[in-house]
Design an enzyme around this catalytic site. Structure first.
Site, PDB file in Angstrom:
ATOM      1  N   GLY A   1       0.830  -1.198   0.000  1.00 51.53           N
ATOM      2  CA  GLY A   1       0.000   0.000   0.000  1.00 51.53           C
ATOM      3  C   GLY A   1       0.857   1.236   0.000  1.00 51.53           C
TER       4      GLY A   1
ATOM      5  N   GLY B   1       1.321   4.700   1.960  1.00 52.54           N
ATOM      6  CA  GLY B   1       0.990   5.497   3.138  1.00 52.54           C
ATOM      7  C   GLY B   1       1.260   6.952   2.837  1.00 52.54           C
TER       8      GLY B   1
ATOM      9  CB  VAL C   1       2.249   0.280   3.638  1.00 51.83           C
ATOM     10  CG1 VAL C   1       2.010  -0.690   4.783  1.00 51.83           C
ATOM     11  CG2 VAL C   1       1.856   1.691   4.039  1.00 51.83           C
TER      12      VAL C   1
ATOM     13  CE  LYS D   1       0.942   2.754   8.434  1.00 53.30           C
ATOM     14  NZ  LYS D   1       0.127   3.782   9.026  1.00 53.30           N
TER      15      LYS D   1
ATOM     16  CG  ASP E   1      -9.249  10.012   9.697  1.00 56.80           C
ATOM     17  OD1 ASP E   1     -10.364  10.060   9.136  1.00 56.80           O
ATOM     18  OD2 ASP E   1      -8.183   9.927   9.075  1.00 56.80           O
TER      19      ASP E   1
HETATM   20  P1  AMP Z   1      -1.951   3.739   6.106  1.00 58.52           P
HETATM   21  O1  AMP Z   1      -0.815   4.640   5.816  1.00 58.52           O
HETATM   22  O2  AMP Z   1      -1.961   3.288   7.538  1.00 58.52           O
HETATM   23  O3  AMP Z   1      -3.276   4.293   5.694  1.00 58.52           O
HETATM   24  O4  AMP Z   1      -1.712   2.391   5.242  1.00 58.52           O
HETATM   25  C1  AMP Z   1      -1.874   2.370   3.831  1.00 58.52           C
HETATM   26  C2  AMP Z   1      -2.386   1.010   3.391  1.00 58.52           C
HETATM   27  O5  AMP Z   1      -1.439   0.000   3.713  1.00 58.52           O
HETATM   28  C3  AMP Z   1      -3.664   0.600   4.115  1.00 58.52           C
HETATM   29  O6  AMP Z   1      -4.794   1.081   3.476  1.00 58.52           O
HETATM   30  C4  AMP Z   1      -3.587  -0.926   4.048  1.00 58.52           C
HETATM   31  O7  AMP Z   1      -4.053  -1.379   2.807  1.00 58.52           O
HETATM   32  C5  AMP Z   1      -2.103  -1.182   4.134  1.00 58.52           C
HETATM   33  N1  AMP Z   1      -1.723  -1.478   5.536  1.00 58.52           N
HETATM   34  C6  AMP Z   1      -1.345  -0.591   6.479  1.00 58.52           C
HETATM   35  N2  AMP Z   1      -1.076  -1.208   7.638  1.00 58.52           N
HETATM   36  C7  AMP Z   1      -1.265  -2.531   7.416  1.00 58.52           C
HETATM   37  C8  AMP Z   1      -1.161  -3.705   8.244  1.00 58.52           C
HETATM   38  N3  AMP Z   1      -0.803  -3.633   9.516  1.00 58.52           N
HETATM   39  N4  AMP Z   1      -1.455  -4.896   7.688  1.00 58.52           N
HETATM   40  C9  AMP Z   1      -1.834  -4.967   6.385  1.00 58.52           C
HETATM   41  N5  AMP Z   1      -1.967  -3.908   5.583  1.00 58.52           N
HETATM   42  C10 AMP Z   1      -1.684  -2.696   6.076  1.00 58.52           C
END
Ligand code: AMP
Length: 805
Positions: A450, A452, A457, A475, A568
Site C-alpha cells: 500500500g 501510506g 507500506v 511503513k 478519523d
Molecule cells: P496507512 O498509511 O496506515 O493508511 O496504510 C496504507 C495502506 O497499507 C492501508 O490502506 C492498508 O491497505 C495497508 N496497511 C497498512 N497497515 C497494514 C497492516 N498492519 N497490515 C496490512 N496492511 C496494512
C-alpha cells in the site's frame, strides 16, 4: 453392509437386498416396488439411534426412484415420493409403537428418476436429500420410511449432527460444542484459559448452527513470566550463568548471560541479594544491563544473589542462588582477570558495529529501490555476520531510569491514560518511551502492499531473538523527508505504542537508528476494511458483520477509556485480519487538527473527513469520544452496506447542510432494524444523547447472544419514513408518524382526516396532491400551501439522493 436389524412392515413390502453399484461394488439396499398395486402402505423402521446429546440432527438419504411414466400400465397407482418419519424415545422400548405415533419429517421426492433405459445402461440416478429435525428432547429416536406405491431403492441413510470442533483461540480453549436446536441459533460458549494464562477479558465465542465458530470476544494472556508461542504459554528460562567481577570490601560486581531461552525480548533484570542467612531482609536492583555492582555491603561477608529476567509477558523464574564474599577489611583486592572477558566483548562489539555501519553504507536504504531488492542486498552485505536480533537498549543515566519507572505511562499495570507525544519537548524521546527500537537486520521486506502518507507500506517478516519469525507490516518514511515529516511519521508510533488491545493495531517497534526509518506493526492479512468489504459484497452473514462492528466498538471503548480521541474513524482506517478480527488503526491525524486552526478543513492535502465527522466537530472543532461515536455510526453504515460511500456523491457542503437540517443516512439494504436504530442513536445532534462506546459494545453483545433480534429488517417503506422522520423544518424533532409531522407544521387538526382516508404512513403522505388535499377538506389556501411546501421540501431531499426511495 450386513444386517442392520431394521424392521419392514408388512413383510412383503420393503426388502433388504444386496446389490452391486455401477462399478460392480457390493451395496446393501432396502427396496420396494409395488407400483401396480392399489393402497400401498409399506413401513421400514430403523433401529434406535442415539442422538449423542444433539438437539438437532440431520438425515441424508441417498436413493433411486423409478420414473412412473416409464412404467407401462402403472400410471394409475405408481407414486414418485415416499415419506420420512421419526419417533423420539429414551431407549429401545419405542420399537413397538404404532405407525400413527410417528411424526412426519417430510415427503421425499426425487430430483431424478430412472427409466428402463437407465437400468439397461446400469446408470444409477442417485438422489441425495437432507432433512433436519429438532429440537430433540430425548436420548434417541427411530426413523421410519413409508412407501405408498413407489419404486424405490434406499441406498444410504446417514444420520449426523453438527458441532463446532474444539479449538484454541486467543489462548482460550473452547470445547467441542454441539450446535443449538434452532437453525439460526448462536450458542455463546465460554473459553477456558490454557495453562499458564489468565483471563484478560472473559473469552467467549459463538457456535453457529452450521458448526462454525464466530465472533471471538475477550482473550487470555500468558501469566507473568510466560510467553505466547504457538497457542501455548512457556516460561522464559532462568539466568544460568553468573560471573563475579570486581570485588571490594564493600561491593560485589556481577555479570551474567541472557537466559538460554529468553522467549521474548528481555526488558530488564531483577537482582535480589541478601546477606547469607539473613534472607528476610533483602535488596532488589533493577537493571537493563547484564551487569551490576551491589555496594554498601559488609566487609568479609557472604552474600547470596538471584537474578530473573523480565519480558513483555512478565518475570521468569529466579536463577539458582550464587554466593560471593566481599573482601576482608585489610585487603583491597580486585580480580583483574575477570576484566579480560569484558574487554574482549567490547572489542568484538566495536568490530561488529563498524561492519554494520559499512554494511548500511553499501546497502543504501530499504524501500527506496523496491522492497525485494533491498532485502536481498542486505543478505549479501552481511554474509558472515551473525547479527543478534533484538532491541538495542539505549544507555540511560540512573535518574532517567528512575523517572521512567515512576512516570512510565504504559505497560505499568493500572495506569491507563494516553499521553500526547506533543507534551514531550523532544519527540524522539516520546518515540523511545513508547516504541521499541528494532534492528533493521531483523526485518525482511517482502512486497509493497500500500501507499501510506509518508512512503510505501510493505509486508514482510520480523525475526527477533528468541522468537519465531512472524509476518509484519512495515511503513517506511520516504527518502528526502524533512525533520517535521520524520516527527509526524514517528508520532503515529508514539501513539500506537501506548495501546495494548486486541482491537487496536499492535506496534512491534520502530527503526530509527538506520534508514529508511520504519514503523513495524502486526500484519493484517485482509488489509483495510472498506476495500475488503467492497471486494466481498454480500458474502457475510449478519452475525459476521456484527462481529466486525463489535470488535471496532471494543477497540474504540479502549481508546476512549484511555482518553484518546481518534478523530478519523472510518472503515478505511480499520484493518481486518484473516480471522475477520477488525482493529482500529491510523493514529496520525489528531494532532494536525488540534494544533492548527487553519487545518480544520484540510489535512494530508485532502479534506477533513466531513462525511464521518460529527456536526459539532466540523462547526467548532469539538472533537470528543462522542464525536468518535458519530463516526462509529458512519462506520456501522459502511459495514452494513459493504463499503458504500456515505452520502454517495453528494458534495461535502451538501452533506454538512443536510446533516445540520436534521437529515440522516437511510438504512442500508437488508439492515436489521436494531442496528439502524443504533446508527441513528450515534447520529443524535446532541452529543450527550449519543450512546457511549461501552454501551455500544454491550448492545452488540446482546444482539450477538440473541440473533433472532437481528431478524427484523428495516423494510423498504420504513427506510423511507425513517429518512423523513429525521427532518424537521422547525429544528430537531422526528416524524415518526403522520400525526407528528402534521403537528410539527402546526396542521395537527387534519391528522384524523388523513388517517381516515388511508394516509396513515409517511410513504402514503408523500403521494398526496393538491387535488387530494381539497378532496380531504383542506380548503384554506394557507393550509394547503403549508402542507404542500413541507411535502415538497421532503421530496427535494429524496431527489437529491439523500433519501432514495
Ligand atoms: P496507512 O498509511 O496506515 O493508511 O496504510 C496504507 C495502506 O497499507 C492501508 O490502506 C492498508 O491497505 C495497508 N496497511 C497498512 N497497515 C497494514 C497492516 N498492519 N497490515 C496490512 N496492511 C496494512
Amino acid at each position: 453392509m450386513g444386517d442392520l436389524g431394521w424392521i419392514a412392515y408388512p413383510k412383503n413390502g420393503w426388502e433388504e437386498i444386496g446389490e452391486v453399484d455401477e462399478n460392480y461394488a457390493p451395496i446393501h439396499t432396502y427396496q420396494v416396488c409395488k407400483v401396480m398395486e392399489q393402497n400401498q402402505n409399506n413401513w421400514l423402521l430403523t433401529s434406535w439411534i442415539s442422538n449423542e446429546g444433539a438437539s438437532r440432527i440431520f438425515i441424508e438419504l441417498k436413493f433411486t426412484l423409478r420414473d412412473c411414466n416409464s412404467l407401462p400400465g402403472g400410471l394409475g397407482t405408481c407414486k414418485e415420493t415416499f415419506n420420512m418419519y421419526y419417533f423420539e424415545s429414551d431407549d429401545e422400548d419405542g420399537r413397538n409403537i404404532k405407525e400413527n405415533q410417528y411424526i412426519k419429517i417430510d415427503t421425499i421426492a426425487a430430483d431424478e428418476s430412472f427409466t428402463e433405459l437407465d437400468l439397461g445402461d446400469r446408470v444409477m440416478k442417485l438422489n441425495t436429500e437432507v432433512r433436519d429435525v429438532g429440537p430433540l428432547t430425548k436420548k434417541g429416536f427411530y426413523l421410519a420410511f413409508q412407501d405408498v406405491g413407489a419404486c424405490i431403492a434406499l441406498v444410504s441413510v446417514r444420520v449426523y449432527y453438527k458441532k463446532c470442533p474444539s479449538v484454541i483461540r486467543n489462548l482460550a480453549r473452547f470445547p467441542d460444542t454441539i450446535t443449538g436446536a434452532d437453525s439460526s441459533q448462536l450458542l455463546e460458549v465460554s473459553g477456558v484459559c490454557i495453562n499458564h494464562s489468565v483471563t484478560e477479558e472473559a473469552p467467549k465465542m459463538h457456535c453457529s448452527a452450521e458448526g462454525e465458530w464466530l465472533v471471538p470476544i475477550g482473550k487470555c494472556l500468558c501469566k507473568a513470566g510466560y510467553e505466547e508461542k504457538n497457542n501455548t504459554c512457556q516460561a522464559p528460562s532462568p539466568v544460568s550463568t553468573v560471573k563475579k567481577g570486581k570485588i571490594t570490601k564493600n561491593s560485589i560486581s556481577l555479570s551474567w548471560q541472557e537466559p538460554d531461552r529468553p522467549n521474548g525480548i528481555i526488558l530488564e533484570y531483577e537482582i535480589k541479594y541478601f546477606e547469607k542467612d539473613q534472607e528476610t531482609s533483602y535488596t532488589i536492583i533493577k537493571s537493563k544491563e547484564t551487569a551490576i555492582t551491589a555496594d554498601g555491603l559488609k566487609p568479609g561477608s557472604a552474600y547470596v544473589f538471584q537474578i530473573r529476567a523480565r519480558t513483555a509477558a512478565g518475570y521468569g523464574g529466579f536463577s539458582r542462588r550464587f554466593e560471593f564474599e566481599t573482601s576482608p577489611v585489610s585487603v583491597a583486592a580486585s580480580s583483574d582477570q575477570s576484566q579480560i572477558p569484558i574487554i574482549v566483548v567490547s572489542v568484538t562489539v566495536g568490530v561488529i558495529l563498524l561492519a554494520v555501519v559499512i554494511g548500511f553504507l553499501l546497502s543504501g536504504s530499504c524501500c527506496d529501490h523496491g522492497c525485494g531488492w533491498a532485502s536481498s542486498l542486505r543478505a549479501v552485505a552481511y554474509p558472515s555476520l551473525t547479527w543478534r536480533c533484538g532491541y538495542s537498549k539505549a544507555k540511560q543515566d540512573p535518574e532517567e531510569e528512575k523517572m521512567h519507572f515512576h512516570n512510565g505511562h504504559i505497560k505499568l499495570p493500572g495506569v491507563r491514560t494516553y499521553v500526547d507525544p506533543h507534551t514531550y519537548e523532544d519527540p524522539n524521546q516520546a518515540v523511545h518511551e513508547f516504541a521499541k527500537e528494532i534492528e533493521a537486520s531483523c526485518i525482511t521486506i517482502e512486497r509493497v502492499i500500500g501507499a501510506g502518507e509518508f512512503g510505501e507500506v510493505c509486508s514482510g517478516r520480523l525475526k527477533l531473538q528468541g522468537k519465531r519469525e512472524f509476518p509484519v507490516a512495515i511503513k517506511t518514511l520516504k527518502v528526502g523527508y524533512t525533520e517535521k515529516q520524520r516527527r509526524d511519521f514517528l508520532g503515529e508510533a508514539s501513539i500506537m505504542g501506548q495501546f495494548d488491545h486486541p482491537n487496536i493495531i499492535h506496534l512491534e517497534g520502530v527503526v530509527t537508528k538506520s534508514k529508511p526509518v520504519m514503523i513495524v506493526t502486526e500484519y493484517m492479512e485482509n488489509g483495510s476494511l472498506d476495500t475488503f468489504l467492497k471486494k466481498n459484497d454480500g458474502q457475510f452473514t449478519v452475525i459476521q458483520l456484527v462481529g466486525m462492528l463489535r470488535g471496532i466498538a471494543s477497540g474504540m471503548k479502549y481508546l476512549s477509556d484511555m482518553g484518546y480521541v481518534h478523530r478519523d474513524l472510518a472503515a478505511r482506517n480499520i484493518l481486518i485480519n484473516s480471522n475477520l478480527v477488525c482493529k482500529v488503526s491510523d493514529f496520525g491525524l489528531s494532532r494536525v487538527l488540534e494544533d492548527d486552526p487553519e487545518a480544520a478543513y484540510t489535512t494530508r492535502g485532502g479534506k477533513i473527513p466531513i462525511r464521518w465527522t460529527a456536526p459539532e466537530a466540523i462547526a467548532f472543532r469539538k472533537f470528543t469520544s462522542a464525536s468518535d461515536v458519530w463516526s462509529y455510526g458512519i462506520v456501522m453504515w459502511e459495514v452494513m452496506s459493504y463499503g458504500e460511500r456515505p452520502y454517495w456523491e453528494m458534495t461535502n457542503q451538501d452533506v454538512i447542510k443536510a446533516v445540520e437540517e436534521g437529515y440522516r443516512l437511510p438504512s442500508p439494504m437488508d439492515c436489521p432494524a436494531a442496528l439502524y436504530q443504533l446508527m441513528l442513536d450515534c447520529w443524535q445532534k446532541d452529543r450527550n444523547s449519543r450512546p457511549k462506546f461501552d454501551e455500544i459494545v454491550s448492545m452488540l453483545d446482546k444482539l450477538i447472544r440473541n440473533p433472532s433480534s437481528l431478524k427484523t429488517l428495516v423494510n423498504a417503506s420504513s427506510r423511507v419514513s425513517n429518512l423523513l422522520v429525521e427532518h424537521s423544518p422547525v429544528g430537531s424533532g422526528a416524524y415518526r408518524s403522520v400525526g407528528e409531522w402534521l403537528e410539527a407544521i402546526k396542521m395537527g387538526r387534519y391528522t384524523e382526516i388523513f388517517m381516515e382516508n388511508g394516509y396513515s404512513s409517511m410513504d402514503a403522505v408523500a403521494q398526496v396532491t393538491l387535488e387530494d388535499l381539497r378532496r380531504l377538506g383542506v380548503t384554506l389556501v394557507g393550509h394547503q400551501k403549508k402542507i404542500m411546501n413541507s411535502l415538497q421540501e421532503m421530496k427535494v431531499q429524496l431527489v437529491n439522493g439523500m433519501v432514495p426511495l
